[in-house]
Motif scaffolding. Structure first.
Motif: not given
Length: 215
Positions: A140-154, A172-181
């Motif tokens: 259940x640990x969450x991940x934090x790393x540098x950069x910015x992520x954008x994902x699209x579920x196929x 068809x859904x997508x999301x984007x967020x700072x990977x530091x979150x």
């Protein structure tokens, strides 16, 4: 090129990166908050790292996730590809066969496959496959790393957990967020889920808040 990079191959590449960086097994393990024995098991292929653990490890070593797919020296990148797998039909244009890109099998059966024919500086472009009931971390640990992520579920459905709440996306859904979150990816459905990820590893997230969006 093989269909999948087994744990031993992933571990050998990670060990090569660590040694090339001049870091000792103990120092890297300490930075990750794990034992030297646990890190040694990852490097020898005796233990499959979770997505979280893999990204944490390459972050400590200061290299992108795509390093696990590259058989060359990580601090002297090239764009040649394996002979016959990637070619250059037009000068400056790299083309890969449909089966040319390696996939890496991680913990819980999660698979990462690089989509670009060669490593792209500052960018990680992957397809991730999450079997039913799998997640990016077992505990259940969450991940934090540098950069910015954008994902699209196929395909299928994925839930993205954040400290403030969660978002569930279907195909068809997508999301984007700072990977530091702090974040975690979970497949709570009974079907396989597939998503495409674009991670800008050197992106300045300061302009991605308060209604502003990255270019």
């Amino acid at each position: 090129m093989s269909d999948a990079a087994p744990s031993a191959q992933i571990g050998a590449r990670l060990r090569s990166v660590r040694q090339a960086s001049g870091r000792s097994l103990a120092s890297v393990a300490q930075a990750m908050g794990i034992s030297s024995s646990a890190l040694s098991q990852i490097e020898t292929g005796a233990m499959q790292p979770s997505v979280n653990r893999l990204v944490e490890l390459v972050g400590v070593l200061g290299v992108p996730v795509s390093t696990i797919f590259d058989g060359h020296e990580p601090f002297a990148p090239h764009f040649e590809g394996e002979a016959g797998a990637v070619n250059e039909p037009v000068e400056g244009v790299l083309v890969a066969r449909p089966d040319a890109t390696d996939a890496a099998h991680l913990g819980q059966g999660v698979t990462y496959r690089r989509l670009s024919p060669a490593a792209l500086p500052g960018v990680d472009w992957f397809e991730s496959t999450y079997p039913a009931g799998s997640s990016s971390s077992v505990d259940g640990a969450m991940l934090v790393h540098a950069g910015y992520e954008s994902g699209h579920v196929l395909r299928g459905e994925l839930t993205f957990e954040f400290t403030e709440g969660s978002v569930t996306l279907q195909a068809g859904g997508s999301l984007s967020f700072a990977a530091t979150r702090p974040h975690r990816v979970v497949n709570t459905s009974g079907d396989v889920a597939v998503a495409v990820w674009l991670t800008l590893t050197s992106f300045d997230v300061s302009g991605a808040h308060d209604g502003e969006h990255p270019a």
